[in-house]
Motif scaffolding. Sequence first.
Motif, mmCIF file in Angstrom:
data_model
loop_
_atom_site.group_PDB
_atom_site.id
_atom_site.type_symbol
_atom_site.label_atom_id
_atom_site.label_comp_id
_atom_site.label_asym_id
_atom_site.label_seq_id
_atom_site.Cartn_x
_atom_site.Cartn_y
_atom_site.Cartn_z
ATOM 1 N N UNK A 1 0.839 -1.202 0.000
ATOM 2 C CA UNK A 1 0.000 0.000 0.000
ATOM 3 C C UNK A 1 0.873 1.250 0.000
ATOM 4 N N UNK A 2 1.882 1.278 0.856
ATOM 5 C CA UNK A 2 2.754 2.461 0.940
ATOM 6 C C UNK A 2 3.504 2.701 -0.376
ATOM 7 N N UNK A 3 3.957 1.622 -1.008
ATOM 8 C CA UNK A 3 4.671 1.787 -2.291
ATOM 9 C C UNK A 3 3.709 2.297 -3.364
ATOM 10 N N UNK A 4 2.476 1.823 -3.315
ATOM 11 C CA UNK A 4 1.480 2.265 -4.305
ATOM 12 C C UNK A 4 1.146 3.735 -4.106
ATOM 13 N N UNK B 1 2.140 13.932 3.874
ATOM 14 C CA UNK B 1 0.768 14.191 4.353
ATOM 15 C C UNK B 1 -0.202 13.171 3.766
ATOM 16 N N UNK B 2 -0.082 12.915 2.461
ATOM 17 C CA UNK B 2 -1.007 11.972 1.804
ATOM 18 C C UNK B 2 -0.804 10.556 2.334
ATOM 19 N N UNK B 3 0.459 10.160 2.475
ATOM 20 C CA UNK B 3 0.740 8.802 2.954
ATOM 21 C C UNK B 3 0.163 8.617 4.352
ATOM 22 N N UNK B 4 0.343 9.604 5.203
ATOM 23 C CA UNK B 4 -0.186 9.502 6.574
ATOM 24 C C UNK B 4 -1.711 9.388 6.561
ATOM 25 N N UNK B 5 -2.320 10.251 5.768
ATOM 26 C CA UNK B 5 -3.776 10.301 5.744
ATOM 27 C C UNK B 5 -4.374 9.008 5.187
ATOM 28 N N UNK B 6 -3.832 8.564 4.071
ATOM 29 C CA UNK B 6 -4.419 7.376 3.438
ATOM 30 C C UNK B 6 -4.116 6.108 4.239
ATOM 31 N N UNK B 7 -2.932 6.039 4.807
ATOM 32 C CA UNK B 7 -2.586 4.862 5.617
ATOM 33 C C UNK B 7 -3.477 4.811 6.857
ATOM 34 N N UNK B 8 -3.636 5.980 7.452
ATOM 35 C CA UNK B 8 -4.477 6.065 8.648
ATOM 36 C C UNK B 8 -5.920 5.667 8.350
ATOM 37 N N UNK B 9 -6.421 6.130 7.203
ATOM 38 C CA UNK B 9 -7.811 5.815 6.845
ATOM 39 C C UNK B 9 -7.970 4.309 6.665
ATOM 40 N N UNK B 10 -6.929 3.640 6.172
ATOM 41 C CA UNK B 10 -7.045 2.206 5.894
ATOM 42 C C UNK B 10 -6.674 1.332 7.094
ATOM 43 N N UNK B 11 -5.629 1.721 7.817
ATOM 44 C CA UNK B 11 -5.124 0.830 8.866
ATOM 45 C C UNK B 11 -5.295 1.364 10.284
ATOM 46 N N UNK B 12 -5.873 2.559 10.403
ATOM 47 C CA UNK B 12 -6.192 3.070 11.746
ATOM 48 C C UNK B 12 -5.021 3.672 12.496
#
Length: 378
Positions: A312-315, A350-361
């Motif tokens: 996910x992070x690489x994507x 910022x985007x990585x933090x936000x999207x990762x957080x939305x998916x993995x909490x």
Amino acid sequence: MNVNLINSKFEEKFSTKGELFTSPGRINLIGEHTDYNGGFVFPGAIDKGMVAAIKLNGTDKVRAYAVDLDDYAEFGLNEEDAPAASWARYIFGVCREIEKRGGKIAGFDTAFSGDVPLGAGMSSSAALESTFANALNELFSLGIDRFELARIGQSTEHNYCGVKCGIMDQFASVFGKAGHLMRLDCRSMEFEYFPFDPEQHGYKLVLLDSVVKHELVGSPYNDRRASCERVAAVLGQEFLRGATMEQLEAIKDKISEEDYMRARYVIGEEQRVLDVCEALKRDDYETVGKRMYETHWGMSKDYEVSCEELDFLATVAEECGVTGSRIMGGGFGGCTINLVKSELYDGFIATAKERFNAKYGHEPKVYNVVISDGARRL
Ligand code: GLA
């Protein structure tokens, strides 16, 4: 690194002062799972590591205090004295490996602490091994050369911690040099320092920690190694290093589908390391980045050492226009290493933090990389 804390903890425990030694963790720009295949790696030491206060205690016992774990262990130096705590086995293993090489050591007191995140793929264990190998070498005037210090750490992993690792992590921790990566040929053990300063060229190198703990102890890492060794044996070679895709195709029906995939990844990775070194010589960061993505997906699909969070992070990195991104280290969790244009950096994080957080909490942790010196006395 909190040197004052270590000094005060040492004094509190042992009512005296110790001498301070440190060794770093590492990053690896490219060349993953190539070391035990006799291939090339391209690591650098980082500004995070282990620090230990140490003092000889005139006995035949080691008394060790792990500050971060608030745990204490006492053990002798004979084979049957192995401590139970896994952190203490690293120190014990280093002592044993020194003795096996004819080095005479005796008891010491130590308190140590580190800021390499555990299980993040930055080699906290190599940092610990190198700290003690280097310190004992100096304190007992053993005259062991620096390659052997790295091998002492590696043998500790093999014989006392259950990981049949290569030499990359311990090598990087011992030989690290500020501002430089090192290309090591793990077959001949020749190496070269490469000046590395991405900022000067408008790039930043940053690690995103998925906080999925990677665990190399146990079978998955050793299984990968065994696959490679089986294929090398069918090819009639000591190592997979130097094998070509054509040679691999020619023996395809003699090996399992899984072993075939593992070898395909390793053979591709050999070439990628060389490509990246050449690209760096011409400041071609675009090629460096492309190879990093190829490594990521090779490790994910063929070597199968990634996990959903790292994919996910690489994507996300790719979608943000990051130049290169890939899983770093042994795999099964830990960090991605990202090469990102300075002007894209803030938006990407910022985007990585936000999207990762939305998916993995939870958010990934962010570590900026500073390439630093190797094992030394402070
Ligand atoms: C771990 C091992 C290294 C190396 C990497 C993968 O960090 O300790 O020897 O094999 O995995 O490149």
